[in-house]
Design a protein around this motif. Structure first.
Motif, mmCIF file in Angstrom:
data_model
loop_
_atom_site.group_PDB
_atom_site.id
_atom_site.type_symbol
_atom_site.label_atom_id
_atom_site.label_comp_id
_atom_site.label_asym_id
_atom_site.label_seq_id
_atom_site.Cartn_x
_atom_site.Cartn_y
_atom_site.Cartn_z
ATOM 1 N N ASP A 37 39.534 53.779 17.208
ATOM 2 C CA ASP A 37 39.095 52.513 16.980
ATOM 3 C C ASP A 37 40.097 51.518 17.519
ATOM 4 O O ASP A 37 41.231 52.065 17.721
ATOM 5 C CB ASP A 37 38.910 52.462 15.467
ATOM 6 N N HIS A 54 42.801 48.572 13.224
ATOM 7 C CA HIS A 54 41.863 49.653 12.780
ATOM 8 C C HIS A 54 40.537 48.992 12.784
ATOM 9 O O HIS A 54 40.393 48.076 12.186
ATOM 10 C CB HIS A 54 42.250 50.490 11.686
ATOM 11 N N HIS A 83 44.533 51.795 17.093
ATOM 12 C CA HIS A 83 44.544 53.362 16.729
ATOM 13 C C HIS A 83 44.248 54.130 17.858
ATOM 14 O O HIS A 83 44.969 55.141 17.991
ATOM 15 C CB HIS A 83 43.552 53.349 15.719
HETATM 16 ZN ZN LIG Z 1 41.863 53.696 12.675
#
Ligand SMILES: [Zn+2]
Length: 297
Positions: A161, A28, A147
């Protein structure tokens, strides 16, 4: 699992892991420019249900939650249950050049390699990015996920992300380097003398301060050429294999009794001083204490 050699700052955690097992590593970004220290401190008090196992910025990696525990990072229950979360400070709009310059790649690679090699759940883990198709088919695929990949595979989030310019190749290179350190001479032990005058002993994973008497003994031995002493300017670098120069990180701290005895005998022989034989028990004791009872600095 808690990774030794990096700070652990216990974050809040609202979740219960079903089985304590993880299979993937989710990447992330934090969508901000805070430090990992700031993120880890915030994680101790935030109440929005967001949490992460690790935070990373340009110069360090901090662990916030034990990797056996479940954190709230994916949006989906599948992602939260099955993946370790790594939050890297930065945003989706960052350029490749920015990412390359603003992540502690070597430390992050070492930390993730430590998890991969020490957590049996990660046996067979592949250093590559899983495809969304295989994540849908196999929610336990042992690889890296973004993500956004988790969003596309398992839903329950709008997050995209770490962003289109995130350098996955740099991440994989860092992990692979840590997993496969080049062949190097392995010393019997590491003794660290910092430029602040502090003295430590350790093996690259655990370390503790040396007393002046112990340091004096070891320095005497080293003066005979039997022990390599290395100077570090920054003890935080000890978690970074790059900081060891020619000295690889030794994954386990424990030496056998026989190894300790052998090292001590070699060191005493190398000192070429009859008085040192009488000091053998003290030297052996110091080595044992240093090598086997070392604590994280
Ligand atoms: Zn994330």
């Amino acid at each position: 699992m808690r990774v030794p050699g990096i700070p652990y700052v216990q974050g809040r955690n609202d979740y219960t892991d079903v089985d304590g097992r993880k299979y993937g590593i989710a990447i992330h970004n934090t969508a901000n420019d805070a430090s990992d220290e700031g993120e880890a401190a915030y994680a101790t008090r935030r109440t929005d249900g967001i949490s992460s196992h690790f935070y990373c910025d340009a110069d360090s990696v901090i662990q916030s939650i034990d990797t056996d525990d479940r954190v709230g990072h994916a949006g989906s229950a599948i992602g939260n249950e099955n993946a370790i979360a790594v939050e890297i400070t930065g945003g989706n709009g960052m350029s490749r050049a920015w990412w390359l310059a603003n992540v502690a790649w070597d430390k992050l690679g070492w930390v993730l390699a430590y998890v991969i090699t020490h957590d049996p759940d990660f046996a067979g883990f592949q250093v590559r990015r899983a495809s969304v198709a295989e994540m849908k088919t196999n929610p336990r695929v042992k690889a890296f996920y973004g993500h956004n990949d988790m969003r596309l595979a398992w839903g329950h989030t709008t997050h995209t992300d770490p962003g289109p310019n995130f350098p996955w190749d740099r991440l994989f290179a860092a992990v692979n380097t840590a997993l496969n350190p080049p062949l190097q001479e392995v010393p019997d032990m590491l003794v660290l003398f910092t430029d602040e005058g502090k003295k430590w002993v350790g093996d690259g994973v655990t370390r503790r301060p040396l007393t002046d008497a112990e340091a004096s003994d070891l320095q005497h031995i080293a003066s005979k050429g039997a022990l390599k002493l290395t100077v570090w300017a920054d003890m935080a670098e000890v978690a970074n294999p790059g900081a060891f120069g020619a000295v690889p990180v030794v994954p386990e701290a424990v030496l056998s009794e026989a190894q300790v005895e052998k090292i001590a005998a070699q060191l005493i022989a190398a000192t070429d001083n009859p008085l040192d034989e009488a000091d053998k028990p003290a030297i052996v004791a110091a080595l044992k204490q240093a090598l086997r009872e070392g604590v994280e600095g």
